[in-house]
Design an enzyme around this catalytic site. Structure first.
Site, mmCIF file in Angstrom:
data_model
loop_
_atom_site.group_PDB
_atom_site.id
_atom_site.type_symbol
_atom_site.label_atom_id
_atom_site.label_comp_id
_atom_site.label_asym_id
_atom_site.label_seq_id
_atom_site.Cartn_x
_atom_site.Cartn_y
_atom_site.Cartn_z
ATOM 1 N N SER A 8 46.224 46.240 38.578
ATOM 2 C CA SER A 8 46.765 45.393 39.641
ATOM 3 C C SER A 8 47.875 46.110 40.387
ATOM 4 O O SER A 8 48.909 46.454 39.798
ATOM 5 C CB SER A 8 47.292 44.086 39.061
ATOM 6 O OG SER A 8 47.970 43.351 40.062
ATOM 7 N N HIS A 32 42.707 45.998 41.594
ATOM 8 C CA HIS A 32 42.963 44.575 41.755
ATOM 9 C C HIS A 32 44.059 44.345 42.787
ATOM 10 O O HIS A 32 45.149 44.919 42.692
ATOM 11 C CB HIS A 32 43.377 43.964 40.411
ATOM 12 C CG HIS A 32 43.349 42.472 40.387
ATOM 13 N ND1 HIS A 32 42.180 41.752 40.264
ATOM 14 C CD2 HIS A 32 44.349 41.560 40.475
ATOM 15 C CE1 HIS A 32 42.456 40.456 40.259
ATOM 16 N NE2 HIS A 32 43.776 40.328 40.395
ATOM 17 N N ASP A 34 46.258 41.395 44.498
ATOM 18 C CA ASP A 34 46.696 39.997 44.457
ATOM 19 C C ASP A 34 47.231 39.587 45.818
ATOM 20 O O ASP A 34 48.274 40.082 46.258
ATOM 21 C CB ASP A 34 47.790 39.816 43.400
ATOM 22 C CG ASP A 34 47.244 39.929 41.984
ATOM 23 O OD1 ASP A 34 46.321 39.161 41.662
ATOM 24 O OD2 ASP A 34 47.723 40.776 41.219
ATOM 25 N N MET A 36 48.878 36.699 47.850
ATOM 26 C CA MET A 36 49.638 35.459 47.653
ATOM 27 C C MET A 36 50.281 35.035 48.969
ATOM 28 O O MET A 36 50.771 35.881 49.721
ATOM 29 C CB MET A 36 50.715 35.651 46.586
ATOM 30 C CG MET A 36 50.206 36.178 45.260
ATOM 31 S SD MET A 36 51.547 36.288 44.061
ATOM 32 C CE MET A 36 50.751 37.229 42.754
ATOM 33 N N HIS A 65 41.952 39.105 44.758
ATOM 34 C CA HIS A 65 42.193 37.810 44.119
ATOM 35 C C HIS A 65 43.057 36.985 45.057
ATOM 36 O O HIS A 65 44.245 37.268 45.226
ATOM 37 C CB HIS A 65 42.877 38.057 42.773
ATOM 38 C CG HIS A 65 43.257 36.825 42.040
ATOM 39 N ND1 HIS A 65 44.100 36.851 40.947
ATOM 40 C CD2 HIS A 65 42.926 35.519 42.225
ATOM 41 C CE1 HIS A 65 44.272 35.615 40.493
ATOM 42 N NE2 HIS A 65 43.574 34.801 41.265
ATOM 43 N N MET A 136 42.887 32.755 34.485
ATOM 44 C CA MET A 136 44.296 33.148 34.496
ATOM 45 C C MET A 136 44.863 32.982 33.093
ATOM 46 O O MET A 136 44.703 31.919 32.478
ATOM 47 C CB MET A 136 45.092 32.302 35.483
ATOM 48 C CG MET A 136 44.744 32.530 36.944
ATOM 49 S SD MET A 136 45.035 34.240 37.497
ATOM 50 C CE MET A 136 46.789 34.446 37.134
#
Length: 221
Positions: A8, A32, A34, A36, A65, A136
């Site tokens: 990540s 990965h 993320d 947000m 993600h 998660m």
């Protein structure tokens, strides 16, 4: 299925993302990302322009993600931008079937993520619509959190549901995955592991990926 490691970049140096991606290119399977939005989760990271730029520079396929509100609107765009995998949260999607199919139509792997308190049993009918289920193992929003052991029984139940469905679906875990926790996740049935701090906090990120994979493979036998 072979065990896969997806480092990540949430734990990487954002000022040198291309270099951080290259550091694990020879040992990892995915990168990965993320995403947000400071609405669905209390943090703001990066968005579509950064993903598009990473797609041009990173050797690994991007595993996006989306921890955002209204993923039905935004998710297909990440697939169009070149992401190899796009995962939406069940808690945020209003039209998950349509959105998952749109992601697949763009040529990306479609994933559905569930927060720790969200039962997987409510989504068994969607197994045929996904390429991956993401569980998660921390509350979403921040990296570096402690792994939640309470999710281990859910990993086992999800593995049983996947195996009983007859469909080829990956089972990913995200949050607190490290040398201390990856074996428990693999034993429970996970086969894709998101690792942030345990990779990018290591002196040698590539070696850390190799070591984590070896642990997961040994535990899954």
């Amino acid at each position: 299925m072979a065990q896969q490691i997806s480092p990540s970049i949430l734990a990487a140096d954002f000022a040198h993302l291309a270099d951080e991606a290259a550091a694990v290119a020879d040992t990892a399977d995915w990168l990965h990302v993320d995403v947000m939005d400071n609405h669905f989760v209390p943090n703001l990271t990066l968005g579509l322009p950064i993903v598009a730029a990473l797609h041009k520079s990173a050797a690994l396929p991007l595993d996006c993600h989306l921890m955002i509100e209204d993923p039905d609107r935004w998710a297909p765009g990440y697939a169009e931008a070149g992401a190899g995998s796009v995962t939406i949260h069940a808690e945020a999607a209003r039209s998950p079937v349509r959105t998952l199919r749109e992601i697949r139509a763009q040529g990306a792997r479609a994933g559905l993520a569930l927060n720790p308190a969200t039962p997987v049993e409510g989504y068994t009918d969607l197994i045929g619509e996904v390429d991956m289920l993401l569980l998660m193992t921390v509350e979403p929003g921040f990296g570096g959190q402690k792994f939640l052991d309470m999710v281990l029984p859910k990993i086992r139940r999800t593995r049983a549901l996947i195996d009983g469905s007859g469909v080829s679906v990956r089972l990913q875990v995200d949050g607190g995955v490290s040398a201390e926790t990856i074996e428990r996740c693999a034993e429970a049935g996970a086969d894709v592991f998101v690792a942030g701090s345990s990779v990018y906090g290591a002196e040698n990120p590539a070696a850390a990926v190799t070591a984590l994979r070896a642990q997961a493979e040994a535990a899954a036998r």
